[in-house]
Design a protein around this motif. Structure first.
Motif, short mmCIF file in Angstrom:
data_model
loop_
_atom_site.label_atom_id
_atom_site.label_comp_id
_atom_site.label_asym_id
_atom_site.label_seq_id
_atom_site.Cartn_x
_atom_site.Cartn_y
_atom_site.Cartn_z
N PRO A 24 0.83 -1.21 0.00
CA PRO A 24 0.00 0.00 0.00
C PRO A 24 0.86 1.26 0.00
N CYS A 25 0.27 2.35 -0.43
CA CYS A 25 1.00 3.64 -0.40
C CYS A 25 0.05 4.74 0.04
N TRP A 26 0.63 5.78 0.58
CA TRP A 26 -0.12 6.94 1.05
C TRP A 26 0.27 8.15 0.23
N ASP A 27 -0.66 9.06 0.08
CA ASP A 27 -0.43 10.33 -0.59
C ASP A 27 -0.33 11.39 0.49
N PHE A 28 0.45 12.42 0.24
CA PHE A 28 0.58 13.49 1.24
C PHE A 28 0.58 14.85 0.57
N HIS A 29 0.15 15.83 1.33
CA HIS A 29 0.18 17.24 0.93
C HIS A 29 0.69 18.02 2.12
N ILE A 30 1.55 19.01 1.86
CA ILE A 30 2.07 19.86 2.92
C ILE A 30 1.59 21.29 2.67
N ASN A 32 1.45 25.34 4.10
CA ASN A 32 2.16 26.35 4.90
C ASN A 32 3.51 25.85 5.40
N ASN A 33 4.18 25.04 4.61
CA ASN A 33 5.51 24.51 4.92
C ASN A 33 5.58 23.65 6.16
N SER A 34 4.44 23.28 6.77
CA SER A 34 4.55 22.45 7.97
C SER A 34 3.33 21.59 8.25
N LEU A 35 2.18 21.88 7.69
CA LEU A 35 0.96 21.15 8.01
C LEU A 35 0.72 20.04 7.00
N ILE A 36 0.85 18.79 7.43
CA ILE A 36 0.76 17.67 6.52
C ILE A 36 -0.62 17.02 6.58
N THR A 37 -1.08 16.59 5.42
CA THR A 37 -2.29 15.79 5.29
C THR A 37 -1.91 14.49 4.61
N LEU A 38 -2.34 13.36 5.16
CA LEU A 38 -2.08 12.05 4.59
C LEU A 38 -3.39 11.40 4.19
N SER A 39 -3.35 10.66 3.08
CA SER A 39 -4.52 9.86 2.72
C SER A 39 -4.04 8.58 2.07
N PRO A 40 -4.71 7.49 2.30
CA PRO A 40 -5.91 7.33 3.11
C PRO A 40 -5.59 7.36 4.61
N SER A 41 -6.53 6.95 5.43
CA SER A 41 -6.33 6.93 6.88
C SER A 41 -5.24 5.92 7.24
N ILE A 42 -4.77 6.01 8.48
CA ILE A 42 -3.75 5.09 9.00
C ILE A 42 -4.44 4.18 10.01
#
Length: 62
Positions: A24-30, A32-42
């Motif tokens: 499996p793999c996760w996608d991420f977005h950062i 404001n240079n510090s706030l990360i969002t990961l998908s899907p859930s962990i």
């Protein structure tokens, strides 16, 4: 690979694959240079068995 301590406090290290060619793999977005969002859930299938989302640097428990 992205590694971080489980937010439940159990001190386990969670390692997530970020390579799209591997499952499996996760996608991420950062933001404001510090706030990360990961998908899907962990979801931990061993140990504490936590299930959560990480959105804009915040843990959202499921």
């Amino acid at each position: 690979m992205l590694g971080f301590k489980c937010p439940c406090g159990c001190q386990s290290i969670i390692n997530l694959n970020l390579l799209k060619e591997t499952f499996p793999c996760w996608d991420f977005h950062i933001r404001n240079n510090s706030l990360i969002t990961l998908s899907p859930s962990i979801r931990r299938l061993i140990g504490c068995q936590s299930h959560f989302f990480l959105k804009n640097g915040n843990v959202i428990w499921d």
